[in-house]
Design an enzyme around this catalytic site. Structure first.
Site, PDB file in Angstrom:
ATOM      1  N   ARG A 200      38.301  28.689  30.374  1.00 42.38           N
ATOM      2  CA  ARG A 200      37.356  29.894  30.692  1.00 42.38           C
ATOM      3  C   ARG A 200      36.256  29.940  29.715  1.00 42.38           C
ATOM      4  O   ARG A 200      36.370  29.783  28.335  1.00 42.38           O
ATOM      5  CB  ARG A 200      38.360  31.239  30.997  1.00 42.38           C
TER       6      ARG A 200
ATOM      7  N   GLU B 151      38.917  38.345  42.807  1.00 44.85           N
ATOM      8  CA  GLU B 151      39.834  39.238  43.503  1.00 44.85           C
ATOM      9  C   GLU B 151      38.489  40.493  43.474  1.00 44.85           C
ATOM     10  O   GLU B 151      38.047  40.759  42.554  1.00 44.85           O
ATOM     11  CB  GLU B 151      40.874  39.642  42.218  1.00 44.85           C
TER      12      GLU B 151
ATOM     13  N   LYS C 159      37.656  42.180  33.692  1.00 39.69           N
ATOM     14  CA  LYS C 159      37.225  43.317  34.484  1.00 39.69           C
ATOM     15  C   LYS C 159      37.646  44.593  34.014  1.00 39.69           C
ATOM     16  O   LYS C 159      36.923  45.644  34.294  1.00 39.69           O
ATOM     17  CB  LYS C 159      37.413  42.706  35.952  1.00 39.69           C
TER      18      LYS C 159
HETATM   19  P1  ATP Z   1      39.102  39.039  35.048  1.00 39.83           P
HETATM   20  O1  ATP Z   1      40.339  38.847  33.836  1.00 39.83           O
HETATM   21  O2  ATP Z   1      37.839  39.315  34.103  1.00 39.83           O
HETATM   22  O3  ATP Z   1      39.413  40.074  35.699  1.00 39.83           O
HETATM   23  P2  ATP Z   1      39.919  37.131  36.866  1.00 39.83           P
HETATM   24  O4  ATP Z   1      40.205  35.748  36.343  1.00 39.83           O
HETATM   25  O5  ATP Z   1      41.183  37.990  37.066  1.00 39.83           O
HETATM   26  O6  ATP Z   1      38.983  37.604  35.599  1.00 39.83           O
HETATM   27  P3  ATP Z   1      39.207  36.558  39.498  1.00 39.83           P
HETATM   28  O7  ATP Z   1      38.349  37.511  40.413  1.00 39.83           O
HETATM   29  O8  ATP Z   1      40.585  36.412  39.531  1.00 39.83           O
HETATM   30  O9  ATP Z   1      39.100  37.348  38.199  1.00 39.83           O
HETATM   31  O10 ATP Z   1      38.465  35.250  39.166  1.00 39.83           O
HETATM   32  C1  ATP Z   1      37.822  34.628  40.410  1.00 39.83           C
HETATM   33  C2  ATP Z   1      37.478  33.107  39.825  1.00 39.83           C
HETATM   34  O11 ATP Z   1      36.753  33.130  38.400  1.00 39.83           O
HETATM   35  C3  ATP Z   1      38.903  32.476  39.296  1.00 39.83           C
HETATM   36  O12 ATP Z   1      38.739  31.458  39.728  1.00 39.83           O
HETATM   37  C4  ATP Z   1      38.937  32.470  37.645  1.00 39.83           C
HETATM   38  O13 ATP Z   1      39.481  31.609  37.201  1.00 39.83           O
HETATM   39  C5  ATP Z   1      37.290  32.433  37.321  1.00 39.83           C
HETATM   40  N1  ATP Z   1      37.211  32.876  36.139  1.00 39.83           N
HETATM   41  C6  ATP Z   1      37.307  34.320  35.719  1.00 39.83           C
HETATM   42  N2  ATP Z   1      36.805  34.568  34.665  1.00 39.83           N
HETATM   43  C7  ATP Z   1      36.442  33.335  34.172  1.00 39.83           C
HETATM   44  C8  ATP Z   1      35.929  32.972  32.839  1.00 39.83           C
HETATM   45  N3  ATP Z   1      35.381  33.575  31.791  1.00 39.83           N
HETATM   46  N4  ATP Z   1      35.337  31.875  32.858  1.00 39.83           N
HETATM   47  C9  ATP Z   1      35.405  30.630  33.676  1.00 39.83           C
HETATM   48  N5  ATP Z   1      35.722  31.230  35.054  1.00 39.83           N
HETATM   49  C10 ATP Z   1      36.624  32.338  35.178  1.00 39.83           C
HETATM   50 MG    MG Z   2      42.628  37.389  38.594  1.00 38.28          MG
END
Ligand code: ATP
Ligand code: MG
Length: 550
Positions: free
Chosen positions: A259, A35, A269
């Protein structure tokens, strides 16, 4: 899974099984779906290495898809930084897509579900909806709007799209099962009304699809075969499957993995954004941040991050990885690629009393012992040198192999010296260390075989150049900053001493124009030139020490 392939991780096992069975025409197509609401962090790097890595390994493709369904939080600045970070990590997407590319198709599918009696417009408030869902152990209660006619639903949904209703006044819900033990199946919301400008579609839309309604279908449209996501989406999988099955469209397989969590940092984020906005750090790319841009500015190499992701592996259960593993991976790669140079960070003056006044020698120094191709350079040597204060001790403990009165050391690339006496100021601080050198011991001379226990680095006083050096420590002073007492937040765990700025002396020849990416300040650590550097003010970031210090 069977353990026929002990060396494969569980996702590779699934993929190889699928390839063997000819599923998906024996093709592999993954995607990385960020995102664009912030900068990528090391957790995303793990996901990038996994998705792009699998595509590479199995001769498949990996798409970059921006999951841009929350217009108020997203921005093109983030889109650009995400692209830059992925390419810097060494990966290239087959295609670049946006969930917003599919808004029209998603809308059409929503109308189809309405016409099949599988979706309805609900006028309930957020509160009423979550109350109606109830708790997992008891069936929920149906919304009073659940049995609206197809005609009414279609009319209302079209008017939602046309902008007739204010934000939050209505939603479109899938009509699934209000008694399901899985809360995500209790008539999940598909669309909400949001009169907001979108960074890509502008004001074209005022209804936006929810993650669960957009994600699987976007995967489906792109022909994704294996949709890899993190464990928290496991409970969303039945819904992912329901939409694909009900719409009778290509059905990718969602696979969840744990994760990445790292000690001494945070990985959300939203929280990283808070650190930036409240100015606890210099920005998203602050070298203390766990962001990819922060690690890059800190001096981490892409190879070290890829290697870290590989070493961590793919797990099915959540765990916390020690940040020292990341540092280990950095050292391992930097040792191979970093240009050696001498720098004195806490200087004290060394005077060689028997060295001819005014004489300067140009000594040969090796640029990288791990890579002879990098050759040598000339380093000026003279009567007065800066050495590290810590390399001299008046009353040394046993096994102190550096300089002490009466003791000998080798000056790297130069001579063996013997310390004769020190000069102190009125407060008793050492201001000068005096020594004598043995001309026949110059490095490289055939008679120079004499061995001494210690070697220390130095910079000629006459030729030294001042540089700002930023020394970083962990941004948080506890392993899990989110583990807070009542009334505390992760902000309370910020390490107040995570940045120390000092002045050091570097080799005169080092300048903005000839600078390389990574340095090893000999015997001190790995450093890199910071973007704040100017022609006459060089700034270095400490990437990591030479050895683990914790
Ligand atoms: P955040 O909570 O940090 O905003 P998010 O999952 O909302 O992380 P996205 O931009 O939706 O962020 O993530 C993009 C991709 O990266 C998704 O497939 C997500 O599962 C993966 N991802 C995010 N954080 C991690 C992590 N700590 N370890 C492994 N994969 C991750
Ligand atoms: Mg997300």
């Amino acid at each position: 899974m069977s353990d026929n392939h002990p060396s494969l991780n569980f996702i590779e096992q699934i993929i190889e099984e699928d390839l063997k069975n000819g599923k998906n025409n024996s093709k592999v197509h993954t995607r990385f779906p960020p995102e664009p609401n912030g900068y990528l962090h090391i957790g995303h790097a793990k996901s990038i290495c996994l998705n792009f890595g699998l595509a590479k390994k199995y001769n498949g493709k990996c798409n970059l898809r921006f999951d841009d369904t929350n217009p108020t939080k997203e921005d093109t600045e983030y889109v650009e930084s995400i692209k830059e970070d992925i390419q810097w990590l060494g990966f290239q997407w087959a295609n670049i897509f946006y969930a917003s590319d599919y808004f029209e198709q998603l809308y059409q599918w929503a109308e189809r579900l309405i016409m099949e009696g599988l979706a309805y417009v609900d006028d309930s408030t957020q509160e009423e909806i979550s109350k109606g869902r109830g708790v997992p152990t008891k069936p929920g209660t149906e919304s009073p709007y659940r049995n609206r006619s197809v005609e009414e639903n279609l009319d209302l949904f079209r008017r939602m799209r046309a902008g007739e209703f204010p934000d939050g006044s209505k939603v479109l819900r899938a009509k699934i099962d209000m008694t399901s033990p899985n809360m995500h199946m209790r008539d999940p919301i598909m669309y909400r009304i949001l009169h907001a400008e979108h960074h890509k579609t502008g004001n074209k839309w005022c209804i936006y699809p929810m993650y669960d309604y957009a994600h699987g279908q976007s995967d489906s449209i792109e022909g994704i075969t294996h949709s890899i996501c993190t464990l928290e989406f496991e409970v969303h999988r039945p819904l992912y499957d329901w939409f694909c099955e009900t719409l009778k469209i290509h059905h990718p397989q969602q696979i969840e993995f744990a994760r990445l969590n790292l000690s001494y940092t945070i990985m959300s984020k939203r929280k990283l954004m808070q650190l930036v906005q409240e100015k606890h750090v210099m920005g998203w790319d602050d070298p203390r941040m766990p962001t990819i841009s922060g690690l890059r500015r800190r001096g981490y190499t892409a190879a070290s991050i890829r290697n870290f992701a590989e070493t961590v592996g793919v797990a099915k259960r959540d765990n916390i990885i020690d940040v020292s593993l990341l540092e280990f991976c950095a050292r391992e790669d930097l040792n191979k690629v970093a240009r050696r140079t001498m720098a004195v960070l806490d200087p004290v003056k060394l005077v060689i009393d028997n060295y001819p006044e005014g004489q300067i020698e140009e000594l040969d120094a090796v640029n990288n012992p791990e890579n002879p191709d990098e050759g040598t350079r000339k380093v000026p040597f003279g009567k007065e040198l800066w050495i590290e204060r810590a390399d001299f001790m008046e009353n040394p403990p046993k096994k102190f192999f550096r300089l002490t009165v009466g003791g000998e050391v080798r000056l790297k690339y130069a001579y063996i010296i013997k310390c004769t006496h020190v000069v102190k100021d009125a407060e008793g601080n050492i201001t000068e260390i005096h020594c004598e050198y043995y001309p026949e011991t110059r490095s490289g001379l055939s008679e120079s075989n004499r061995k001494v226990k210690g070697t220390i680095h130095w910079v000629s006083v006459k030729h030294a150049k001042k540089a700002e050096v930023r020394l970083f420590d962990r941004l948080f002073n506890v392993p899990d900053p989110d583990d807070c007492e009542e009334g505390q937040t992760f902000i309370d765990h910020i390490n107040p001493n995570s940045l120390v700025v000092i002045d050091g002396f570097i080799e005169e020849s080092l300048n903005l124009k000839n600078a390389v990416k990574h340095y090893q300040f000999e015997r001190t650590g790995y450093f890199c030139l910071d973007k704040d550097s100017t022609e006459d003010h060089l700034v270095f970031n400490k990437t990591v020490s030479l050895k683990a210090s914790y």
